[in-house]
Design a protein around this motif. Sequence first.
Motif, PDB file in Angstrom:
ATOM      1  N   GLN A  14       0.820  -1.212   0.000  1.00  0.00           N
ATOM      2  CA  GLN A  14       0.000   0.000   0.000  1.00  0.00           C
ATOM      3  C   GLN A  14       0.853   1.262   0.000  1.00  0.00           C
ATOM      4  OE1 GLN A  14      -2.501  -0.606   3.422  1.00  0.00           O
ATOM      5  NE2 GLN A  14      -3.370  -2.498   2.584  1.00  0.00           N
ATOM      6  N   LYS A  15       1.962   1.233   0.709  1.00  0.00           N
ATOM      7  CA  LYS A  15       2.794   2.431   0.831  1.00  0.00           C
ATOM      8  C   LYS A  15       3.564   2.728  -0.451  1.00  0.00           C
ATOM      9  CE  LYS A  15       6.049   4.749   3.907  1.00  0.00           C
ATOM     10  NZ  LYS A  15       5.089   5.792   4.312  1.00  0.00           N
ATOM     11  N   PHE A  16       4.006   1.681  -1.138  1.00  0.00           N
ATOM     12  CA  PHE A  16       4.878   1.879  -2.295  1.00  0.00           C
ATOM     13  C   PHE A  16       4.232   1.514  -3.629  1.00  0.00           C
ATOM     14  CE2 PHE A  16       7.724   1.247   1.357  1.00  0.00           C
ATOM     15  CZ  PHE A  16       8.468   2.414   1.275  1.00  0.00           C
ATOM     16  N   GLY A  17       2.974   1.086  -3.606  1.00  0.00           N
ATOM     17  CA  GLY A  17       2.257   0.832  -4.841  1.00  0.00           C
ATOM     18  C   GLY A  17       2.800  -0.320  -5.655  1.00  0.00           C
ATOM     19  N   VAL A  18       3.078  -1.428  -4.984  1.00  0.00           N
ATOM     20  CA  VAL A  18       3.598  -2.609  -5.669  1.00  0.00           C
ATOM     21  C   VAL A  18       2.850  -3.837  -5.167  1.00  0.00           C
ATOM     22  CG1 VAL A  18       5.430  -2.892  -3.943  1.00  0.00           C
ATOM     23  CG2 VAL A  18       5.732  -3.865  -6.216  1.00  0.00           C
ATOM     24  N   VAL A  19       2.639  -4.816  -6.024  1.00  0.00           N
ATOM     25  CA  VAL A  19       1.888  -6.008  -5.618  1.00  0.00           C
ATOM     26  C   VAL A  19       2.742  -6.865  -4.693  1.00  0.00           C
ATOM     27  CG1 VAL A  19       0.452  -6.029  -7.679  1.00  0.00           C
ATOM     28  CG2 VAL A  19       2.616  -7.278  -7.693  1.00  0.00           C
ATOM     29  N   THR A  20       2.100  -7.610  -3.809  1.00  0.00           N
ATOM     30  CA  THR A  20       2.828  -8.380  -2.799  1.00  0.00           C
ATOM     31  C   THR A  20       3.692  -9.477  -3.403  1.00  0.00           C
ATOM     32  OG1 THR A  20       0.900  -9.818  -2.473  1.00  0.00           O
ATOM     33  CG2 THR A  20       1.127  -7.921  -1.000  1.00  0.00           C
ATOM     34  N   SER A  21       3.331  -9.954  -4.590  1.00  0.00           N
ATOM     35  CA  SER A  21       4.144 -11.002  -5.234  1.00  0.00           C
ATOM     36  C   SER A  21       5.488 -10.467  -5.722  1.00  0.00           C
ATOM     37  CB  SER A  21       3.385 -11.627  -6.406  1.00  0.00           C
ATOM     38  OG  SER A  21       3.016 -10.646  -7.350  1.00  0.00           O
ATOM     39  N   GLN A  22       5.665  -9.141  -5.650  1.00  0.00           N
ATOM     40  CA  GLN A  22       6.942  -8.531  -6.021  1.00  0.00           C
ATOM     41  C   GLN A  22       7.735  -8.077  -4.801  1.00  0.00           C
ATOM     42  OE1 GLN A  22       5.215  -5.781  -9.291  1.00  0.00           O
ATOM     43  NE2 GLN A  22       7.258  -6.308 -10.044  1.00  0.00           N
ATOM     44  N   ILE A  23       7.356  -8.576  -3.608  1.00  0.00           N
ATOM     45  CA  ILE A  23       7.996  -8.170  -2.361  1.00  0.00           C
ATOM     46  C   ILE A  23       8.614  -9.380  -1.671  1.00  0.00           C
ATOM     47  CG2 ILE A  23       7.659  -7.138  -0.074  1.00  0.00           C
ATOM     48  CD1 ILE A  23       5.158  -5.735  -1.260  1.00  0.00           C
ATOM     49  N   ALA A  24       9.863  -9.239  -1.268  1.00  0.00           N
ATOM     50  CA  ALA A  24      10.522 -10.229  -0.411  1.00  0.00           C
ATOM     51  C   ALA A  24      10.915  -9.532   0.888  1.00  0.00           C
ATOM     52  CB  ALA A  24      11.762 -10.806  -1.081  1.00  0.00           C
ATOM     53  N   VAL A  25      10.778 -10.237   2.003  1.00  0.00           N
ATOM     54  CA  VAL A  25      11.151  -9.691   3.303  1.00  0.00           C
ATOM     55  C   VAL A  25      12.315 -10.500   3.842  1.00  0.00           C
ATOM     56  CG1 VAL A  25      10.366  -9.131   5.637  1.00  0.00           C
ATOM     57  CG2 VAL A  25       8.770  -8.973   3.714  1.00  0.00           C
ATOM     58  N   GLY A  26      13.294  -9.806   4.425  1.00  0.00           N
ATOM     59  CA  GLY A  26      14.476 -10.490   4.923  1.00  0.00           C
ATOM     60  C   GLY A  26      14.868 -10.050   6.314  1.00  0.00           C
ATOM     61  N   ASN A  27      15.772 -10.822   6.894  1.00  0.00           N
ATOM     62  CA  ASN A  27      16.297 -10.539   8.221  1.00  0.00           C
ATOM     63  C   ASN A  27      17.400  -9.494   8.103  1.00  0.00           C
ATOM     64  OD1 ASN A  27      18.259 -11.900  10.743  1.00  0.00           O
ATOM     65  ND2 ASN A  27      16.125 -11.403  11.092  1.00  0.00           N
ATOM     66  N   GLY A  28      16.982  -8.277   7.719  1.00  0.00           N
ATOM     67  CA  GLY A  28      17.915  -7.218   7.385  1.00  0.00           C
ATOM     68  C   GLY A  28      18.295  -7.309   5.914  1.00  0.00           C
ATOM     69  N   THR A  29      18.846  -6.241   5.356  1.00  0.00           N
ATOM     70  CA  THR A  29      19.225  -6.291   3.947  1.00  0.00           C
ATOM     71  C   THR A  29      20.431  -7.192   3.721  1.00  0.00           C
ATOM     72  OG1 THR A  29      20.351  -4.169   4.268  1.00  0.00           O
ATOM     73  CG2 THR A  29      18.230  -4.107   3.161  1.00  0.00           C
ATOM     74  N   ASP A  30      21.252  -7.430   4.754  1.00  0.00           N
ATOM     75  CA  ASP A  30      22.337  -8.394   4.599  1.00  0.00           C
ATOM     76  C   ASP A  30      21.783  -9.757   4.196  1.00  0.00           C
ATOM     77  OD1 ASP A  30      23.867  -6.313   5.523  1.00  0.00           O
ATOM     78  OD2 ASP A  30      24.911  -7.481   7.048  1.00  0.00           O
ATOM     79  N   ASP A  31      20.682 -10.138   4.815  1.00  0.00           N
ATOM     80  CA  ASP A  31      20.026 -11.405   4.491  1.00  0.00           C
ATOM     81  C   ASP A  31      19.544 -11.397   3.039  1.00  0.00           C
ATOM     82  OD1 ASP A  31      18.758 -13.924   4.833  1.00  0.00           O
ATOM     83  OD2 ASP A  31      16.881 -12.971   5.429  1.00  0.00           O
ATOM     84  N   LEU A  32      18.938 -10.313   2.611  1.00  0.00           N
ATOM     85  CA  LEU A  32      18.435 -10.222   1.236  1.00  0.00           C
ATOM     86  C   LEU A  32      19.565 -10.198   0.221  1.00  0.00           C
ATOM     87  CD1 LEU A  32      15.587  -7.684   1.971  1.00  0.00           C
ATOM     88  CD2 LEU A  32      15.250 -10.011   1.102  1.00  0.00           C
ATOM     89  N   LEU A  33      20.682  -9.554   0.558  1.00  0.00           N
ATOM     90  CA  LEU A  33      21.852  -9.590  -0.320  1.00  0.00           C
ATOM     91  C   LEU A  33      22.348 -11.019  -0.481  1.00  0.00           C
ATOM     92  CD1 LEU A  33      23.769  -6.467   1.047  1.00  0.00           C
ATOM     93  CD2 LEU A  33      22.821  -6.701  -1.260  1.00  0.00           C
ATOM     94  N   ASP A  34      22.387 -11.746   0.617  1.00  0.00           N
ATOM     95  CA  ASP A  34      22.827 -13.141   0.572  1.00  0.00           C
ATOM     96  C   ASP A  34      21.864 -13.993  -0.256  1.00  0.00           C
ATOM     97  OD1 ASP A  34      24.468 -15.415   1.450  1.00  0.00           O
ATOM     98  OD2 ASP A  34      22.725 -15.968   2.650  1.00  0.00           O
ATOM     99  N   LEU A  35      20.558 -13.781  -0.074  1.00  0.00           N
ATOM    100  CA  LEU A  35      19.564 -14.534  -0.838  1.00  0.00           C
ATOM    101  C   LEU A  35      19.654 -14.212  -2.329  1.00  0.00           C
ATOM    102  CD1 LEU A  35      16.534 -14.146   1.603  1.00  0.00           C
ATOM    103  CD2 LEU A  35      17.782 -16.264   1.114  1.00  0.00           C
ATOM    104  N   ALA A  36      19.870 -12.940  -2.661  1.00  0.00           N
ATOM    105  CA  ALA A  36      20.019 -12.555  -4.073  1.00  0.00           C
ATOM    106  C   ALA A  36      21.250 -13.214  -4.673  1.00  0.00           C
ATOM    107  CB  ALA A  36      20.110 -11.040  -4.195  1.00  0.00           C
ATOM    108  N   ALA A  37      22.349 -13.236  -3.908  1.00  0.00           N
ATOM    109  CA  ALA A  37      23.582 -13.848  -4.403  1.00  0.00           C
ATOM    110  C   ALA A  37      23.421 -15.352  -4.572  1.00  0.00           C
ATOM    111  CB  ALA A  37      24.734 -13.543  -3.438  1.00  0.00           C
TER     112      ALA A  37
END
Length: 343
Positions: free
Chosen positions: A55-78
């Motif tokens: 709702q805040k950023f105008g994007v569908v939930t299927s385009q959102i990933a949540v992580g344990n900090g961005t370090d976690d998301l960087l690791d998941l992306a890698a």
Amino acid sequence: MDLTAGSNVPLISMALNENPSGHSPTLLASISNQAADLSRYPDGDCYALKQTISQKFGVVTSQIAVGNGTDDLLDLAARSHLSPNRSALFCRFGFTAYRKVTELAGARCIKIPENGWETDLNKIANSVAADTSVIFLSNPSNPAPGYFTEASFVAFLNQVPSSVLIVLDEAYVEFVEPHRRIKSIAIARDRPNLLVLRTFSKAYGLAGLRLGFGVGSEATIRKINAIRQPFSIGTVSQLAGIAALNDDRFIEDTRARNRDGMDQLVGGLGGLGYEVIRSCANFILLQSHQADKIQKFLATRGIAVRSLASYGLPDALRITVGLELQNSALLNHLAEARRLESQ
């Protein structure tokens, strides 16, 4: 944030770019009012938090990933996009996690020198190799105090092959004045190879909870979620994230305090004869051949600042913008250091 430095020496932490104002004053009450039974596992899909982000950023939930900090998301992306026969590009003075997650995925690191302190987007685009799968960028950057515009970023996106995932780390974006920000999440909605990361650790003041989110294409988010641990985000963290996103006033006040504190530090340090570089985030760089001595001197006065020697910048200190009294304490101690030097 005031800690204790052993004995009776108070420690002012100006080393980790935390929000010296803490978190939203409404946050704890919100968590207390909504917290479920903490004996139960958290919502593995982070449904309510994703709805708030949506709702805040105008994007569908299927385009959102949540992580344990961005370090976690960087690791998941890698881990979801790199392998031993692939490579990742990032700036020479880029956030150290980019190198770490690339190496943990077994991939090759390609470090691109900045142009001064600025990210050289053109050089990065021209350095994409046949085996490159990921480019890590930060904007504002850290620890190099650079910032690139939306026009230059879009031009960069048009240069990079669509097969390369571009990870845009915007950990400090809330400190940027709104009219200067890149419309990164809107761009990510239409760019299949762009993943935008945000954190709650900096401006939102929730570093102790470790929470971040990413917005990208549905295909990219599916790859990330396929390897993400299902209960990596606790119930309290999810509730705190929702409360933080709903308090725009706190972020506006944080940005205003940071702007004033930046002026205070830059003006005060410049007046003492120090070479200072302003960032678009919540820190400044102090450059001096005496950086190591300055750091140790401040530590004896109860102030912690960050040496950048580990980044290959032995003559630079990163100093978080503090509250007015904290900034004044640092300036007073450095004025004392100048007097001692002249004796």
